[in-house]
Write a protein that holds these residues in place. Sequence first.
Motif, PDB file in Angstrom:
ATOM      1  N   LEU A 255     -65.811  29.800 -40.682  1.00  0.00           N
ATOM      2  CA  LEU A 255     -64.521  29.958 -40.019  1.00  0.00           C
ATOM      3  C   LEU A 255     -64.295  28.874 -38.984  1.00  0.00           C
ATOM      4  O   LEU A 255     -63.206  28.287 -38.911  1.00  0.00           O
ATOM      5  N   ASP A 256     -65.310  28.572 -38.168  1.00  0.00           N
ATOM      6  CA  ASP A 256     -65.145  27.545 -37.145  1.00  0.00           C
ATOM      7  C   ASP A 256     -64.821  26.190 -37.767  1.00  0.00           C
ATOM      8  O   ASP A 256     -63.959  25.456 -37.286  1.00  0.00           O
ATOM      9  N   GLY A 257     -65.549  25.839 -38.834  1.00  0.00           N
ATOM     10  CA  GLY A 257     -65.329  24.554 -39.478  1.00  0.00           C
ATOM     11  C   GLY A 257     -63.933  24.429 -40.061  1.00  0.00           C
ATOM     12  O   GLY A 257     -63.287  23.380 -39.950  1.00  0.00           O
ATOM     13  N   LEU A 258     -63.439  25.499 -40.684  1.00  0.00           N
ATOM     14  CA  LEU A 258     -62.110  25.461 -41.291  1.00  0.00           C
ATOM     15  C   LEU A 258     -61.008  25.464 -40.233  1.00  0.00           C
ATOM     16  O   LEU A 258     -60.000  24.758 -40.376  1.00  0.00           O
ATOM     17  N   GLU A 259     -61.177  26.250 -39.172  1.00  0.00           N
ATOM     18  CA  GLU A 259     -60.166  26.248 -38.114  1.00  0.00           C
ATOM     19  C   GLU A 259     -60.138  24.904 -37.390  1.00  0.00           C
ATOM     20  O   GLU A 259     -59.067  24.397 -37.034  1.00  0.00           O
ATOM     21  N   CYS A 260     -61.307  24.324 -37.206  1.00  0.00           N
ATOM     22  CA  CYS A 260     -61.370  22.993 -36.604  1.00  0.00           C
ATOM     23  C   CYS A 260     -60.644  21.979 -37.485  1.00  0.00           C
ATOM     24  O   CYS A 260     -59.914  21.111 -36.992  1.00  0.00           O
ATOM     25  N   ALA A 261     -60.833  22.081 -38.801  1.00  0.00           N
ATOM     26  CA  ALA A 261     -60.181  21.157 -39.730  1.00  0.00           C
ATOM     27  C   ALA A 261     -58.667  21.243 -39.611  1.00  0.00           C
ATOM     28  O   ALA A 261     -57.964  20.218 -39.579  1.00  0.00           O
ATOM     29  N   ARG A 262     -58.137  22.457 -39.516  1.00  0.00           N
ATOM     30  CA  ARG A 262     -56.691  22.620 -39.405  1.00  0.00           C
ATOM     31  C   ARG A 262     -56.170  22.044 -38.087  1.00  0.00           C
ATOM     32  O   ARG A 262     -55.126  21.400 -38.050  1.00  0.00           O
ATOM     33  N   GLN A 263     -56.905  22.260 -37.002  1.00  0.00           N
ATOM     34  CA  GLN A 263     -56.474  21.714 -35.723  1.00  0.00           C
ATOM     35  C   GLN A 263     -56.560  20.195 -35.719  1.00  0.00           C
ATOM     36  O   GLN A 263     -55.677  19.514 -35.187  1.00  0.00           O
ATOM     37  N   ALA A 264     -57.629  19.658 -36.308  1.00  0.00           N
ATOM     38  CA  ALA A 264     -57.780  18.207 -36.372  1.00  0.00           C
ATOM     39  C   ALA A 264     -56.691  17.591 -37.244  1.00  0.00           C
ATOM     40  O   ALA A 264     -56.182  16.499 -36.945  1.00  0.00           O
ATOM     41  N   ALA A 265     -56.321  18.271 -38.322  1.00  0.00           N
ATOM     42  CA  ALA A 265     -55.245  17.770 -39.183  1.00  0.00           C
ATOM     43  C   ALA A 265     -53.937  17.674 -38.413  1.00  0.00           C
ATOM     44  O   ALA A 265     -53.187  16.691 -38.544  1.00  0.00           O
ATOM     45  N   GLU A 266     -53.657  18.674 -37.582  1.00  0.00           N
ATOM     46  CA  GLU A 266     -52.445  18.647 -36.777  1.00  0.00           C
ATOM     47  C   GLU A 266     -52.500  17.529 -35.738  1.00  0.00           C
ATOM     48  O   GLU A 266     -51.521  16.800 -35.534  1.00  0.00           O
ATOM     49  N   ARG A 267     -53.653  17.374 -35.085  1.00  0.00           N
ATOM     50  CA  ARG A 267     -53.795  16.326 -34.083  1.00  0.00           C
ATOM     51  C   ARG A 267     -53.653  14.939 -34.734  1.00  0.00           C
ATOM     52  O   ARG A 267     -53.002  14.049 -34.169  1.00  0.00           O
ATOM     53  N   GLY A 268     -54.244  14.757 -35.899  1.00  0.00           N
ATOM     54  CA  GLY A 268     -54.115  13.481 -36.588  1.00  0.00           C
ATOM     55  C   GLY A 268     -52.686  13.177 -36.986  1.00  0.00           C
ATOM     56  O   GLY A 268     -52.223  12.034 -36.886  1.00  0.00           O
ATOM     57  N   ARG A 269     -51.962  14.198 -37.426  1.00  0.00           N
ATOM     58  CA  ARG A 269     -50.558  14.015 -37.808  1.00  0.00           C
ATOM     59  C   ARG A 269     -49.742  13.593 -36.587  1.00  0.00           C
ATOM     60  O   ARG A 269     -48.892  12.696 -36.684  1.00  0.00           O
TER      61      ARG A 269
END
Length: 361
Positions: A255-269
Amino acid sequence: MTPAEHITAFLAGQTRSRIGFDLLAQAADAGDSSLPTSVLRRRILAGAAAQLAGAGILRLPAAGGRGWDLSAEPPLPLWVERLTPHRARAQRPVPRAWVEPLAFAAHLPLSRADLELLSPINDHLRDHPDAEHVPIPERSYELYGDEKRLARITTHRLVTAGLLSITDHLRAFPSPAPLAMYELGPAPWMLIVENSAAFTSLRRILRGWPRREEVGWLAYGGGDHLVASLATCLETFEEREHPIEELLLYADLDLDGLECARQAAERGREAGLPPLVPAAGLYGPLLTRPPRAVPVADAGRIRAAAAWLPEPLAARACALLPQGEVLRQEALPKPRLEQLLCPDQTLLPQLRGQQANTAAC
């Protein structure tokens, strides 16, 4: 209000001197609906505790003693001692004249904490209206004598409401620790790996790839560090004159890895980076490995976080994680990675999962 302010308000209503930190954490959660599900929650709570200890509002347990929860990083206190504030600290600052950029402050019901935040900014704008922009910690030290005072300014309610501007009012900008990046070849892509073991294995494999022109950047980062630091890679791309067209992430399947991925995707965008996509060619084989047991996580959060993965990987993750099973990257060791990444096939399609991996490689 910040988590530290919510905790302070909770402490003001207590009569006991020693208070369990779980109660303070609940007070912070109750005041910020996004905090309980944030991957940064533990770091935010630790920062709030340190801030209040520095302000003389509470006392933390002795360092290295038994009063700390060391189950994860950063450590959290198991309890705190409530300190009686000095009489002067309870006095509300008198109203003041605001410079034109902060004129909104004259029309708001500001708390003591708001006034303590805005007053030094007001003085700085009055005396240095065209000050050079500097990193937030440097401005924080200049205004408050504490480089960490503005550590969470980006989430302050005045900032999120669009009233207080970090750029225009503080004349500052974020300066997160840079992402650890390694230019292994000239190809216009970057793969980010969360765990140090998987990073080391992939670095050695890609460093020996027979066609160097197929290899790009390899980066190491995960959790809140990745979310905070992702945008820093743009300067490195510019300095090396080696931009990217594709950005991939390979992290733990939990869960932590996937939630981090979603947040990082938003930050990168937000930063203007290419879309952050899963390295499906690595996630797929990882899902075939033996899982390990962990406490069961909320199924709704899992479904929302797993949506970052493509199908059928998302469905497989949703079937696995709610049972209290996860897959760490260490489950796919270097010998297996060497079998999966075939030197006689083009590298990037293998990482994307668009080209079948062959166990005979």
